[in-house]
Design a protein around this motif. Structure first.
Motif, PDB file in Angstrom:
ATOM      1  N   SER A 215       1.050  -1.066  -0.157  1.00 43.97           N
ATOM      2  CA  SER A 215       0.195   0.193   0.426  1.00 43.97           C
ATOM      3  C   SER A 215       0.923   1.129   0.061  1.00 43.97           C
TER       4      SER A 215
ATOM      5  N   ARG B 160       1.524   4.426  -7.188  1.00 40.92           N
ATOM      6  CA  ARG B 160       1.115   3.567  -8.726  1.00 40.92           C
ATOM      7  C   ARG B 160       0.530   4.653  -9.590  1.00 40.92           C
TER       8      ARG B 160
ATOM      9  N   ARG C 106      -1.548   3.695 -12.095  1.00 44.28           N
ATOM     10  CA  ARG C 106      -2.511   2.892 -11.771  1.00 44.28           C
ATOM     11  C   ARG C 106      -3.532   2.606 -10.320  1.00 44.28           C
TER      12      ARG C 106
ATOM     13  N   CYS D 290      -4.796   0.609  -7.733  1.00 47.26           N
ATOM     14  CA  CYS D 290      -4.203   0.089  -6.242  1.00 47.26           C
ATOM     15  C   CYS D 290      -5.021  -1.541  -6.346  1.00 47.26           C
ATOM     16  N   ASP D 291      -4.235  -2.488  -6.140  1.00 45.80           N
ATOM     17  CA  ASP D 291      -5.534  -4.198  -6.633  1.00 45.80           C
ATOM     18  C   ASP D 291      -5.606  -4.120  -5.207  1.00 45.80           C
ATOM     19  N   LEU D 292      -7.166  -5.032  -5.943  1.00 45.29           N
ATOM     20  CA  LEU D 292      -8.220  -4.797  -4.711  1.00 45.29           C
ATOM     21  C   LEU D 292      -7.758  -5.728  -3.617  1.00 45.29           C
ATOM     22  N   ASP D 293      -7.308  -6.192  -3.590  1.00 48.99           N
ATOM     23  CA  ASP D 293      -6.294  -6.883  -2.504  1.00 48.99           C
ATOM     24  C   ASP D 293      -6.131  -6.141  -1.149  1.00 48.99           C
ATOM     25  N   LEU D 294      -5.132  -5.069  -1.906  1.00 47.94           N
ATOM     26  CA  LEU D 294      -4.264  -4.232  -1.216  1.00 47.94           C
ATOM     27  C   LEU D 294      -4.841  -3.504  -0.249  1.00 47.94           C
ATOM     28  N   THR D 295      -5.850  -2.817  -1.482  1.00 47.69           N
ATOM     29  CA  THR D 295      -7.412  -1.860  -1.117  1.00 47.69           C
ATOM     30  C   THR D 295      -7.887  -2.654   0.653  1.00 47.69           C
TER      31      THR D 295
END
Length: 109
Positions: A76, A80, A82, A84-89
């Motif tokens: 986190s 980026r 783009r 964040c990936d959902l799992d990081l969010t």
């Protein structure tokens, strides 16, 4: 009306022109916020590195080393271009909700 088929064909002062103008302002604002967030994140990381290297052995150094470990393992804190990936969010949300629930339970005591 400029007679084209793209945004340049939009008539000045029309509803569509206003809409495009607002969208442009939103994008510029988001770019400015992104720059501010990036510089803040960089400064936070620099400060953690400074404190971790201080060698004083105090509470600041211990806290800073914990931050450094988190920076190393937690995606986190990566800037980026783009979303964040959902799992990081979800990790951020879960971390925030668990820390806020533990602080609210300590306030209840």
């Amino acid at each position: 009306d400029l007679g084209g088929t793209g945004p340049e064909s939009v008539r000045f002062g029309s509803d569509e022109w206003h809409s495009l103008h607002v969208r442009l302002g939103e994008r510029q604002s988001l770019e400015a916020l992104g720059g501010l967030a990036s510089s803040g994140m960089r400064r936070m990381k620099e400060r953690a590195i400074e404190l971790a290297g201080g060698g004083g052995g105090g509470e600041d150094e211990k806290a800073s080393k914990l931050w450094m470990k988190r920076l190393e393992r937690d995606g986190s804190f990566i800037s980026r271009r783009r979303p964040c990936d959902l799992d990081l969010t979800m990790r951020i949300v879960e971390s925030s909700s668990s820390s806020s629930s533990s602080s609210s339970s300590s306030n209840d005591e």
